[in-house]
Design an enzyme around this catalytic site. Structure first.
Site, PDB file in Angstrom:
ATOM      1  CG  ASN A 183      -1.777   1.202   1.331  1.00 27.76           C
ATOM      2  OD1 ASN A 183      -1.763   2.061   0.437  1.00 27.76           O
ATOM      3  ND2 ASN A 183      -2.554   1.289   2.410  1.00 27.76           N
ATOM      4  CG  ASN A 192       1.228   5.289 -12.121  1.00 27.22           C
ATOM      5  OD1 ASN A 192       0.846   6.081 -12.994  1.00 27.22           O
ATOM      6  ND2 ASN A 192       0.565   4.165 -11.866  1.00 27.22           N
ATOM      7  CE1 TYR A 204      -6.547  11.928  -9.300  1.00 21.03           C
ATOM      8  CE2 TYR A 204      -6.879  13.822 -10.729  1.00 21.03           C
ATOM      9  CZ  TYR A 204      -6.373  12.546 -10.521  1.00 21.03           C
ATOM     10  OH  TYR A 204      -5.685  11.906 -11.530  1.00 21.03           O
ATOM     11  CB  SER A 217      -3.661  14.716  -4.160  1.00 20.65           C
ATOM     12  OG  SER A 217      -4.203  14.310  -5.407  1.00 20.65           O
ATOM     13  CE  LYS A 218      -2.948  12.489  -9.375  1.00 18.56           C
ATOM     14  NZ  LYS A 218      -1.926  11.423  -9.343  1.00 18.56           N
TER      15      LYS A 218
HETATM   16  N1  LIG Z   1      -6.436   8.333 -16.464  1.00 15.35           N
HETATM   17  C1  LIG Z   1      -6.320   9.650 -16.507  1.00 15.35           C
HETATM   18  O1  LIG Z   1      -7.003  10.347 -17.274  1.00 15.35           O
HETATM   19  C2  LIG Z   1      -5.315  10.350 -15.638  1.00 15.35           C
HETATM   20  C3  LIG Z   1      -5.119  11.720 -15.825  1.00 15.35           C
HETATM   21  C4  LIG Z   1      -4.203  12.396 -15.040  1.00 15.35           C
HETATM   22  C5  LIG Z   1      -3.480  11.702 -14.088  1.00 15.35           C
HETATM   23  N2  LIG Z   1      -3.681  10.382 -13.920  1.00 15.35           N
HETATM   24  C6  LIG Z   1      -2.902   9.725 -12.871  1.00 15.35           C
HETATM   25  O2  LIG Z   1      -2.146   8.658 -13.415  1.00 15.35           O
HETATM   26  C7  LIG Z   1      -1.971   7.644 -12.418  1.00 15.35           C
HETATM   27  C8  LIG Z   1      -2.441   6.304 -12.973  1.00 15.35           C
HETATM   28  O3  LIG Z   1      -3.815   6.424 -13.293  1.00 15.35           O
HETATM   29  P1  LIG Z   1      -4.621   5.336 -14.166  1.00 15.35           P
HETATM   30  O4  LIG Z   1      -5.562   6.088 -15.020  1.00 15.35           O
HETATM   31  O5  LIG Z   1      -3.693   4.349 -14.748  1.00 15.35           O
HETATM   32  O6  LIG Z   1      -5.473   4.676 -12.975  1.00 15.35           O
HETATM   33  P2  LIG Z   1      -5.911   3.162 -12.706  1.00 15.35           P
HETATM   34  O7  LIG Z   1      -6.990   3.255 -11.693  1.00 15.35           O
HETATM   35  O8  LIG Z   1      -6.193   2.451 -13.991  1.00 15.35           O
HETATM   36  O9  LIG Z   1      -4.593   2.523 -12.063  1.00 15.35           O
HETATM   37  C9  LIG Z   1      -4.120   2.915 -10.808  1.00 15.35           C
HETATM   38  C10 LIG Z   1      -3.366   1.762 -10.189  1.00 15.35           C
HETATM   39  O10 LIG Z   1      -2.922   2.194  -8.883  1.00 15.35           O
HETATM   40  C11 LIG Z   1      -3.201   1.159  -7.944  1.00 15.35           C
HETATM   41  N3  LIG Z   1      -3.350   1.713  -6.593  1.00 15.35           N
HETATM   42  C12 LIG Z   1      -4.397   2.407  -6.090  1.00 15.35           C
HETATM   43  N4  LIG Z   1      -4.179   2.705  -4.797  1.00 15.35           N
HETATM   44  C13 LIG Z   1      -2.964   2.186  -4.477  1.00 15.35           C
HETATM   45  C14 LIG Z   1      -2.186   2.155  -3.292  1.00 15.35           C
HETATM   46  N5  LIG Z   1      -2.627   2.718  -2.152  1.00 15.35           N
HETATM   47  N6  LIG Z   1      -0.991   1.537  -3.317  1.00 15.35           N
HETATM   48  C15 LIG Z   1      -0.535   0.942  -4.458  1.00 15.35           C
HETATM   49  N7  LIG Z   1      -1.229   0.937  -5.612  1.00 15.35           N
HETATM   50  C16 LIG Z   1      -2.432   1.547  -5.620  1.00 15.35           C
HETATM   51  C17 LIG Z   1      -4.497   0.529  -8.456  1.00 15.35           C
HETATM   52  O11 LIG Z   1      -4.703  -0.753  -7.895  1.00 15.35           O
HETATM   53  C18 LIG Z   1      -4.245   0.521  -9.963  1.00 15.35           C
HETATM   54  O12 LIG Z   1      -3.557  -0.637 -10.386  1.00 15.35           O
HETATM   55  C19 LIG Z   1      -2.747   8.114 -11.195  1.00 15.35           C
HETATM   56  O13 LIG Z   1      -1.890   8.761 -10.291  1.00 15.35           O
HETATM   57  C20 LIG Z   1      -3.744   9.088 -11.783  1.00 15.35           C
HETATM   58  O14 LIG Z   1      -4.163  10.033 -10.821  1.00 15.35           O
HETATM   59  C21 LIG Z   1      -4.584   9.681 -14.664  1.00 15.35           C
END
Ligand SMILES: NC(=O)c1ccc[n+]([C@@H]2O[C@H](COP(=O)([O-])OP(=O)(O)OC[C@H]3O[C@@H](n4cnc5c(N)ncnc54)[C@H](O)[C@@H]3O)[C@@H](O)[C@H]2O)c1
Length: 248
Positions: free
Chosen positions: A64, A91, A156, A159-160
């Site tokens: 975690n 990530n 969110y 945090s970002k």
């Molecule tokens: N998808 C988008 O449009 C987008 C846009 C901007 C930023 N992001 C950022 O990119 C990153 C990846 O996003 P994504 O779209 O692939 O999301 P996703 O939900 O598909 O994948 C996120 C992964 O993080 C894991 N996770 C969640 N909480 C966790 C924890 N406490 N410890 C370890 N692992 C954990 C989940 O199990 C999952 O495998 C994130 O930080 C998200 O905020 C995504």
């Protein structure tokens, strides 16, 4: 010569989505991959297999990222297993959206802990390792909403935005030790995270994108490869927006 030959990357939350794409892109460039996720289930094992097929060393760790002790423990384990960690990609991330009037404390704390404190946890655990190596590239996954804000995403977005401040501060603190720190701010990327949104909301987002399409996880992975590799050896403290021109 491959861009990341012989290097090792630690990528958090990489069983799927953007993290997984980054792991695959790095592995294509010869990078060994240690990734974490909440559980290493069948899905995560499939990710391991996919990366293994690219001919690099790979292992998935259940951890975690929001938990300080967990992050330190898994970092130590990875250093033991891989011998070094050259690249850290913070990530792991979640959303718990809601307007401020309806946002409860739990929603706030969860998002701040998983998205921002996690990055502190891993940077804290890895700083001594990277200092000893006199080299390292840290990449914080931010978001365009961390730059511009978004109604319904105060937790969110905060945090970002924090991920950007953290990367910029670390770039100043550790630059003299050969450690670089940057952030990526993706826009609207097609992953399971954005599939939680209604079709209506997704269509509304797409309209605002000058390149007229959602981004792919691979679009983000290519920016991560640039920041991880020596192609960016004089780049630190920066935010790269990977957003199809949205919000710029
Ligand atoms: N998808 C988008 O449009 C987008 C846009 C901007 C930023 N992001 C950022 O990119 C990153 C990846 O996003 P994504 O779209 O692939 O999301 P996703 O939900 O598909 O994948 C996120 C992964 O993080 C894991 N996770 C969640 N909480 C966790 C924890 N406490 N410890 C370890 N692992 C954990 C989940 O199990 C999952 O495998 C994130 O930080 C998200 O905020 C995504």
């Amino acid at each position: 010569m491959k861009l990341l030959e012989g290097k090792t990357a630690l990528i958090t939350g990489a069983a799927r989505g953007i993290g997984k794409s980054i792991a695959i892109r790095f592995a294509q460039e010869g990078c060994n991959i240690a990734f974490t996720d909440l559980v290493i289930d069948e899905n995560a094992q499939a990710t391991v297999k996919e990366i293994e097929a690219l001919g690099v060393k790979v292992k998935g760790y259940a951890s975690n990222a929001a938990n300080f002790e967990d992050a330190h423990q898994v970092t130590n384990e990875i250093v033991k297993d891989f011998g070094r960690i050259d690249i850290l990609v913070n990530n792991a991330g979640i959303t718990r959206d809601g307007l401020m009037l309806r946002m409860d404390e739990k929603q706030w704390d969860m998002v701040i802990n998983v998205n921002l404190k996690s990055a502190f946890n891993f940077i804290h655990a890895l700083t001594p390792v990277m200092m000893k190596q006199k080299a390292g590239s840290i990449i914080n996954m931010s978001s365009v909403v961390g730059v511009h804000g978004n109604a319904g995403q105060a937790n969110y977005s905060a945090s970002k935005a924090g991920m950007i401040g953290l990367a910029k501060s670390i770039s100043k603190e550790l630059g003299s030790r050969g450690i670089r720190a940057n952030a990526i701010a993706p826009g609207f990327i097609a992953t399971e995270m954005t599939h939680q949104l209604s079709e209506e909301v997704r269509a509304e987002w797409a309209k605002q994108i000058p390149l007229r399409r959602a981004g792919t996880p691979e679009d983000v992975a290519n920016a991560a490869l640039f920041l991880a590799s020596d192609l960016s050896s004089y780049v630190t403290g920066q935010v790269i927006q990977v957003d199809g021109g949205m919000n710029t």
